[in-house]
Scaffold this active site. Structure first.
Site, PDB file in Angstrom:
ATOM      1  N   SER C  12      -8.189  11.920  13.502  1.00  0.00           N
ATOM      2  CA  SER C  12      -7.533  11.134  14.562  1.00  0.00           C
ATOM      3  C   SER C  12      -7.120   9.749  14.071  1.00  0.00           C
ATOM      4  O   SER C  12      -6.444   9.017  14.782  1.00  0.00           O
ATOM      5  CB  SER C  12      -8.482  10.982  15.762  1.00  0.00           C
ATOM      6  N   GLY C  13      -7.497   9.410  12.863  1.00  0.00           N
ATOM      7  CA  GLY C  13      -7.134   8.084  12.337  1.00  0.00           C
ATOM      8  C   GLY C  13      -5.764   8.100  11.667  1.00  0.00           C
ATOM      9  O   GLY C  13      -5.099   9.144  11.618  1.00  0.00           O
ATOM     10  N   TYR C  14      -5.350   6.946  11.132  1.00  0.00           N
ATOM     11  CA  TYR C  14      -4.023   6.864  10.507  1.00  0.00           C
ATOM     12  C   TYR C  14      -3.945   7.735   9.245  1.00  0.00           C
ATOM     13  O   TYR C  14      -2.947   8.421   9.014  1.00  0.00           O
ATOM     14  CB  TYR C  14      -3.713   5.401  10.152  1.00  0.00           C
ATOM     15  N   THR C  15      -4.997   7.729   8.427  1.00  0.00           N
ATOM     16  CA  THR C  15      -4.969   8.533   7.197  1.00  0.00           C
ATOM     17  C   THR C  15      -4.951  10.012   7.547  1.00  0.00           C
ATOM     18  O   THR C  15      -4.161  10.781   7.002  1.00  0.00           O
ATOM     19  CB  THR C  15      -6.220   8.208   6.342  1.00  0.00           C
ATOM     20  N   CYS C 149      -6.444   2.135  -1.500  1.00  0.00           N
ATOM     21  CA  CYS C 149      -5.012   1.798  -1.596  1.00  0.00           C
ATOM     22  C   CYS C 149      -4.789   0.583  -2.494  1.00  0.00           C
ATOM     23  O   CYS C 149      -3.973   0.636  -3.424  1.00  0.00           O
ATOM     24  CB  CYS C 149      -4.449   1.554  -0.202  1.00  0.00           C
ATOM     25  N   ASN C 315       0.512   2.205   1.497  1.00  0.00           N
ATOM     26  CA  ASN C 315      -0.947   2.375   1.469  1.00  0.00           C
ATOM     27  C   ASN C 315      -1.406   3.695   2.116  1.00  0.00           C
ATOM     28  O   ASN C 315      -2.455   4.229   1.767  1.00  0.00           O
ATOM     29  CB  ASN C 315      -1.637   1.205   2.178  1.00  0.00           C
TER      30      ASN C 315
END
Lengths: 59, 348, 348
Positions: C12-15, C149, C315
């Site tokens: 559910s995170g950006y990554t 990153c 990133n």
């Protein structure tokens, strides 16, 4: 287990499909408008908008 | 199946560069030439840094344009219509991304573009390139005129309502909010970073030429009036059209959902976005950047007969190059999404 | 050839969302589950609006995770190492995007992450996931730890210089400039828009934990020292690492070109960007957004022995999810660019 059923979303009128194994009180999402619906009865199937805690949208 | 040979006339601008990006990765396309008078002989990545090492292609001069199957025109306004006869010798199929052949009426062109049309006899040869409105005509077309970006967003926001005659025809107010890439890559006082950053600039409160396309496409034979304004924001890509229409009957939101679902339910590039929770409840151009989607939403005003219809696009994709590739796919019977699968980025 | 079954733990995170986007369009992947404790049962697009209508997938609970060929871990820091034994039962191959298995030394982990490592015995099982440095080991690996990153950008900027022992080992100063997506999607006072917009925030002048990875990867058996600072900018995606090194011998730029070409000439994702004209003369993170490229450039200081080495990445792509897919491709003998062809957008 009853057969699956197609109902109308109370919010947008979109098609909501309930599987035969759907339980009373289960939460499902309308795939058209994303509203969280609560299965209020299973014989016959019925759904209503699940209570939403009002999100502060920050504006 | 042999690939389709394709060239771009006028490839050094933002629209040409976006089209080049899409065509370089299109499985059915063999890209032949990209022309630029200013940068003839130079590598294309000099204008399009995202294509560095992606292609070794160099810009050609327009005079050196060879024959190909399909020619995309991303020339400055006026150049397509003036050069049409010679361009027609180069390719049987032409997709023009300029405003030269969007309007069916020569008088309308003169009014909105401030000069007489150079070849009004060709106006009817071009099909207006919004697939959601003209899919069948576009399949059979040899010449397609790709729609303007603000017009595309406004038309797609309103099309279901006008087609089904649900709104008053002279009360619609449209406010389009757009980004700096709409102005192209030519620099000006107004586009200088310290002057342009984070503005909320009323650059066309009235008289925006894209009105003419909207009126043309939504009139369905009746006289209609559009009250149109454009505001420029600090974004680079993205258009949000907020349209204020007045319903003839007292419809509920469920009825409106039905009308939009009826018109757009099967469309690959239109999503109806209207949700009660989350940060993305209505169409948001930011998450469409690079994608060919047009997201459409609406809200009924409880206090009046007003309905607010909202549409978001990436002006360089669904508002220009993406829609041109959609037209290309239609013209050749390819799946309409071919080469246009990129879903957009989040967060961005 | 049967597709590879893949699941994402912590999606559910950006990554996790970026990884999900890439895997949904990867020709060799059959995506099975994406877990989120917070959003179990909800549609994935609720966290990732760019995936609306792209997938009907819903989040699963970690406990309901079924066996699959490859498991990507995008769990909060510490969760991978604590749950490794049970996660190992679910998949023979694991690619971890957290910081838990990046450092080979347990003592180093404790110093930089402020707590003892939960399973130091597993540290050596993981290969550090920068293909340009460890391609052969990654091909044979079952467990890969994807690099940080800032570390990725810094390492790739400096690798040719350190590998060829061209610089003094204790004088290097590195300034990394990054965006808000590095902090993930959890909100805080500091990420509140009015406080975060357009800042030039010295958020880690010293003690940035990514130093440990840089030192580990560039020491080549000798003790080295990195003087590292991170500044947060008003961008969402993008990292620019500006590295100040001091050459042992008086080399000219031609010599430096040779060293970088020698190390990176055949790399599919590294471009050497150093030009005398145009607006994009040195690496620019803006035009890399969504792409897996790392652009590298340099400039010799005529006044001293200093060489400024510069690297730019997205990133969330080369700095996380893109590099993880690159690792996945290597692990299965697929072309390394599979699913990673998107070249980035311009203008953006």
């Amino acid at each position: 287990m009853s057969a699956s059923a197609n109902l109308e979303c109370p919010i947008c009128g979109g098609e909501v499909t309930l599987g035969g194994d759907t339980l009373q009180g289960e939460l499902i999402e309308c795939s058209d408008c994303g509203t969280e619906l609560e299965v209020t009865s299973i014989k016959p199937f019925a759904v209503a908008e699940a209570p939403q805690e009002e999100e502060d949208w920050g504006e | 199946m042999a690939k389709i040979s394709v060239s771009i006339a006028g490839g050094s601008g933002y629209t040409g560069g976006e089209l080049l990006r899409l065509l370089l990765f299109h499985p059915q396309v063999e890209l032949k030439q990209v022309t630029s008078e200013r940068l003839t002989g130079k590598s294309v990545y000099k204008s399009h840094p995202n294509l560095r090492k992606v292609t070794q292609l160099k810009f050609s001069a327009l005079d050196d344009l060879q024959e190909c199957d399909v020619l995309f025109l991303c020339l400055p306004h006026g150049k397509s219509m003036c050069g049409l006869d010679s361009l027609k010798l180069k390719a049987k199929k032409i997709i023009d991304l300029s405003g030269d052949f969007r309007l069916k009426s020569a008088a309308g062109y003169e009014k909105w573009y401030g000069k007489p049309h150079a070849c009004p006899e060709n106006l009817m040869d071009f099909v207006y390139g919004i697939p959601e409105l003209h899919r069948e005509e576009m399949r059979a077309a040899s010449f397609i005129s790709s729609a303007g970006c603000n017009a595309t967003a406004t038309i797609l926001a309103l099309y279901p309502l006008y087609k089904n005659r649900l709104v008053e025809l002279d009360r619609t107010v449209v406010e389009v909010k757009g980004g700096s890439s709409e102005g192209g890559n030519s620099v000006s006082e107004a586009s200088h970073h310290p002057e342009r950053t984070d503005v909320v600039r009323s650059y066309k409160p009235t008289q925006h030429r894209h009105i003419a396309e909207v009126v043309q496409e939504l009139s369905f034979g009746e006289p209609i009036q559009m009250h149109f304004s454009a505001t420029a924001l600090g974004i680079v890509r993205g258009v949000l059209a907020t349209c204020h229409v007045f319903l003839k009957e007292d419809l509920q939101e469920k009825d409106i959902w039905k009308v939009y679902r009826q018109e757009y339910g099967q469309e690959p590039f239109i999503r109806i976005v209207k949700e009660a929770t989350g940060a993305y409840r209505y169409p948001e151009p930011k998450v469409l950047i690079g994608s060919n989607y047009c997201d459409v939403g609406f809200k009924k005003d409880e206090e009046s007969s007003r309905l607010v219809a909202i549409a978001a696009i990436d002006n360089l994709m669904k508002g220009a190059s993406g829609q041109a590739v959609q037209a290309f796919n239609l013209m050749h019977g390819f799946a309409e999404t071919t080469g246009l699968e990129f879903p957009g980025l989040h967060p961005i």
